[in-house]
Design an enzyme around this catalytic site. Structure first.
Site, PDB file in Angstrom:
ATOM      1  N   ARG A   1       0.855  -1.193   0.000  1.00 26.79           N
ATOM      2  CA  ARG A   1       0.000   0.000   0.000  1.00 26.79           C
ATOM      3  C   ARG A   1       0.882   1.231   0.000  1.00 26.79           C
ATOM      4  NH1 ARG A   1      -3.226   3.970   1.430  1.00 26.79           N
ATOM      5  NH2 ARG A   1      -3.071   4.934   3.490  1.00 26.79           N
TER       6      ARG A   1
ATOM      7  N   GLU B   1      -4.097   6.555   9.474  1.00 24.90           N
ATOM      8  CA  GLU B   1      -4.667   6.425   8.138  1.00 24.90           C
ATOM      9  C   GLU B   1      -5.840   5.459   8.210  1.00 24.90           C
ATOM     10  OE1 GLU B   1      -3.525   3.076   5.985  1.00 24.90           O
ATOM     11  OE2 GLU B   1      -4.063   2.812   8.082  1.00 24.90           O
ATOM     12  N   MET B   2      -6.326   4.949   7.055  1.00 27.97           N
ATOM     13  CA  MET B   2      -7.615   4.256   7.066  1.00 27.97           C
ATOM     14  C   MET B   2      -7.643   2.914   6.330  1.00 27.97           C
ATOM     15  SD  MET B   2     -10.235   7.477   6.521  1.00 27.97           S
ATOM     16  CE  MET B   2     -11.665   6.465   6.881  1.00 27.97           C
ATOM     17  N   GLU B   3      -6.506   2.393   5.886  1.00 27.51           N
ATOM     18  CA  GLU B   3      -6.547   1.170   5.075  1.00 27.51           C
ATOM     19  C   GLU B   3      -5.628   0.034   5.528  1.00 27.51           C
ATOM     20  OE1 GLU B   3      -8.246   4.393   2.985  1.00 27.51           O
ATOM     21  OE2 GLU B   3      -6.077   4.281   3.305  1.00 27.51           O
TER      22      GLU B   3
ATOM     23  N   SER C   1       1.023  13.724   4.552  1.00 27.33           N
ATOM     24  CA  SER C   1       0.342  14.807   3.840  1.00 27.33           C
ATOM     25  C   SER C   1      -0.201  15.855   4.794  1.00 27.33           C
ATOM     26  CB  SER C   1      -0.817  14.239   3.020  1.00 27.33           C
ATOM     27  OG  SER C   1      -1.738  13.559   3.870  1.00 27.33           O
ATOM     28  N   ASP C   2      -0.299  15.490   6.072  1.00 30.01           N
ATOM     29  CA  ASP C   2      -0.854  16.397   7.079  1.00 30.01           C
ATOM     30  C   ASP C   2      -0.074  16.234   8.381  1.00 30.01           C
ATOM     31  OD1 ASP C   2      -3.828  17.156   5.922  1.00 30.01           O
ATOM     32  OD2 ASP C   2      -3.220  15.125   5.382  1.00 30.01           O
TER      33      ASP C   2
END
Length: 238
Positions: free
Chosen positions: A91, A182-184, A206-207
């Site tokens: 990923r 994150e989410m995955e 990214s943040d």
């Protein structure tokens, strides 16, 4: 019994390489495939969730988007591992940092994932769980990041089902030692473990959650090539 094509992937088994690199965004998958691969072929476009197969330095590799969140990653990674003979999924995506020493543009190699995602309830994991990346892929990521002078750090990441969170939840995640959220990744690692396959998450920050610094959607879509290059380097040794 051959279960392909599936409801979500129209490709034939041999259309997809044994190593798949998975960004979340289908447009990012398309751009990276056309930028880095030779002899590129679109092998899936169901629901506009693109999968491209081509060659990187002579190695067959596929780049396929996973969509957002554990349900989407869970479906695609499960089908790739169990129906398409995929051995390795890496990923690549964006992540919010929870440590001030991890800045926008830095890369986190997710050697472990902490999660409370409901996806794991399917496997009777009904509380916070820790999952681990494949040691082989982690070692290759370390090797190539050093050799290519790519600024990457190992770190625990947290997978959540919600993009927006409370201050209390953020403090809790930090207390567990997670460097980013994150989410995955959790769904990917769960499916890899249950299929005896290999998985790794490589994310670009990214943040910066603690400082409220953030990139734009355009920057997230068009920048952050280094994590792709790292994933592609790894694919040549698998």
């Amino acid at each position: 019994m051959n279960k392909t094509p599936t409801a979500h992937i129209e490709a034939k088994v041999n259309d997809i390489a044994k190593t798949v690199i998975m960004p979340g965004d289908p447009r990012r998958a398309e751009k990276m495939a056309k930028k880095f691969l030779k002899d590129v072929k679109l092998v899936n476009s169901v629901r506009n969730n693109y999968c491209f197969t081509g060659f990187y330095n002579g190695t067959k590799v596929s780049i396929m988007s996973s969509g957002m969140g554990t349900p989407s990653m869970g479906i695609y990674s499960y089908e790739l591992f169990n129906f398409y003979n995929v051995e390795n999924i890496i990923r690549v995506g964006t992540i919010g940092s929870l440590d001030k020493s991890f800045k926008i543009g830095d890369i986190i190699i997710g050697n472990e994932v902490i999660t409370d995602t409901n996806y794991n309830s399917l496997y009777a994991r009904n509380k916070e769980t820790k999952l681990f990346a494949s040691k082989k892929l982690v070692e290759l990521a370390k090797k190539f990041s050093q050799a290519e002078n790519i600024k990457a750090k190992l770190g625990a990441i947290y997978t959540t089902d919600t993009f927006y969170s409370s201050e209390e939840k953020t403090k809790h995640i930090i207390s567990l030692g997670a460097k980013g959220v994150e989410m995955e990744a959790a769904a990917l690692y769960e499916n890899a473990n249950n299929s005896n396959k290999n998985a790794l998450t490589i994310c670009t920050i990214s943040d910066e959650i603690l400082t409220n610094k953030a990139t734009t959607s355009f920057e997230r879509e068009n920048n952050f090539d280094k994590m792709f290059e790292l994933a592609l380097k790894i694919s040549t040794k698998l």
